[in-house]
Write an enzyme that holds these catalytic residues in place. Structure first.
Site, PDB file in Angstrom:
ATOM      1  N   HIS A 191       7.184  47.505  51.721  1.00 56.26           N
ATOM      2  CA  HIS A 191       8.572  47.969  51.613  1.00 56.26           C
ATOM      3  C   HIS A 191       8.883  48.288  50.162  1.00 56.26           C
ATOM      4  CE1 HIS A 191       9.860  44.162  49.821  1.00 56.26           C
ATOM      5  NE2 HIS A 191       9.293  43.512  50.813  1.00 56.26           N
ATOM      6  N   ASP A 196      10.292  35.001  57.885  1.00 57.38           N
ATOM      7  CA  ASP A 196      11.337  35.334  56.907  1.00 57.38           C
ATOM      8  C   ASP A 196      11.185  36.803  56.528  1.00 57.38           C
ATOM      9  OD1 ASP A 196      12.339  32.686  56.796  1.00 57.38           O
ATOM     10  OD2 ASP A 196      10.728  32.141  55.413  1.00 57.38           O
ATOM     11  N   LEU A 197      12.110  37.635  56.943  1.00 52.86           N
ATOM     12  CA  LEU A 197      12.013  39.084  56.788  1.00 52.86           C
ATOM     13  C   LEU A 197      11.799  39.486  55.331  1.00 52.86           C
ATOM     14  CD1 LEU A 197      12.182  41.863  58.145  1.00 52.86           C
ATOM     15  CD2 LEU A 197      14.659  41.799  57.735  1.00 52.86           C
ATOM     16  N   ASP A 198      10.692  40.204  55.081  1.00 51.23           N
ATOM     17  CA  ASP A 198      10.359  40.758  53.762  1.00 51.23           C
ATOM     18  C   ASP A 198      10.250  39.690  52.677  1.00 51.23           C
ATOM     19  OD1 ASP A 198      10.203  43.398  54.649  1.00 51.23           O
ATOM     20  OD2 ASP A 198      12.350  43.704  54.410  1.00 51.23           O
ATOM     21  N   GLU A 199       9.926  38.456  53.068  1.00 54.46           N
ATOM     22  CA  GLU A 199       9.819  37.381  52.081  1.00 54.46           C
ATOM     23  C   GLU A 199       8.475  36.660  52.174  1.00 54.46           C
ATOM     24  OE1 GLU A 199      13.131  34.732  52.111  1.00 54.46           O
ATOM     25  OE2 GLU A 199      14.623  36.347  52.021  1.00 54.46           O
TER      26      GLU A 199
END
Length: 288
Positions: free
Chosen positions: A196, A230-233
């Site tokens: 991303h 954990d979204l995008d983490e």
């Protein structure tokens, strides 16, 4: 990367004697070390090591090495894996309507720049069906419009079934714009990579490059990481960055961002395929 021999990855509590034990083991098997890297993390008190070695005996195979090394692994409380360096991981690519990362991975693999085998492409749109056909790669259309789509659970079951059937080693989210469920994320722990832009969390939602343009952003970045609930983490594998200036409009910023995303993702996939990445809690150790 040399494709001969084997690759040993190790993570364990740090203590004296680990390198000696591994080296002695390989010496006893008449193996020849081609390259070796190690790291001691003083914050977690863990030791990480990657050894690429060649066999000098025809009788030495992967299964025998795994059986023989188990005693050392148990003795040092190791999390360890042993791989055949010549074996290419089977990869499933997931994509939506932005195809720059998909196209880049296909080209690099077809040209021999990425040591992977792309076993299939999954998409919730049909835009890249012809592209997949051009590379003679199976295309799996699984239409989803949103996270609340009633088909989501059934299609995720189809996805997991496909991964099992094709014996997929790695899933790459090449700008796949649907959120995976916690069940899928847990199933693919350490075996799924996402890419991303690095505006997060500053510019979430729609039109991030327009938002960046309005704020006068001077750096465009991209982050490749392992997928977690954990979204995008998830643990970061690779990041890229390019300078931009006030003269660029949002479309030009997006073009720079696409290039950075392609580079960061291809590096992350290659390092995973070459077994250069070891998880270290919420972080990673990457032996380049």
């Amino acid at each position: 990367m040399s494709t001969q021999g084997f690759i040993l990855k190790i993570s364990c509590p740090d203590r004296p004697g680990i390198v000696h034990a591994v080296s002695q083991f390989l010496f006893n098997q008449t193996a020849n070390i081609l390259d070796s890297a190690q790291f001691s993390d003083t914050f977690t008190s863990r030791f990480f090591m990657r050894v690429h070695f060649a066999k000098t005996s025809k009788e030495l195979n992967l299964q025998k090495l795994q059986e023989l090394f188990k005693e050392i692994g148990d003795g040092f409380q190791m999390d360890w894996e042993l791989f055949d360096a010549a074996s290419k991981p089977k990869v499933l690519i997931m994509v939506s309507k932005l195809g720059h990362c998909l196209n880049d991975l296909l080209f690099r693999t077809h040209s021999g720049y990425l040591p992977i085998e792309i076993a299939g492409i999954v998409s919730n749109h049909q835009d890249f069906q012809n592209l997949a056909a051009g590379y003679k790669i199976p295309f799996h259309y699984m239409p989803l419009s949103s996270a609340s789509d009633e088909r989501k659970n059934d299609q995720e079951e189809q996805l997991l079934k496909l991964i099992d059937q094709e014996k997929i080693d790695l899933v790459v989210l090449a700008r796949y714009m649907q959120i995976l469920s916690p069940k899928v994320c847990q199933k693919l722990s350490g075996k799924a990579i996402n890419i991303h832009h690095s505006f997060l969390p500053s510019f979430k939602g729609a039109k991030p490059y327009w938002q960046a343009h309005q704020r006068g952003v001077k750096l465009i970045g991209a982050t490749a990481h392992y997928v977690t609930t954990d979204l995008d983490e998830g643990p970061i594998i690779e990041q890229g960055v390019e300078r931009v200036d006030h003269a660029m409009d949002p479309d030009q910023l997006a073009a720079v961002g696409r290039d950075v995303e392609c580079m960061a993702l291809s590096r992350a996939v290659r390092w995973h395929a070459e077994h250069r990445i070891l998880l270290n809690g919420k972080s990673t150790v990457v032996f380049q």
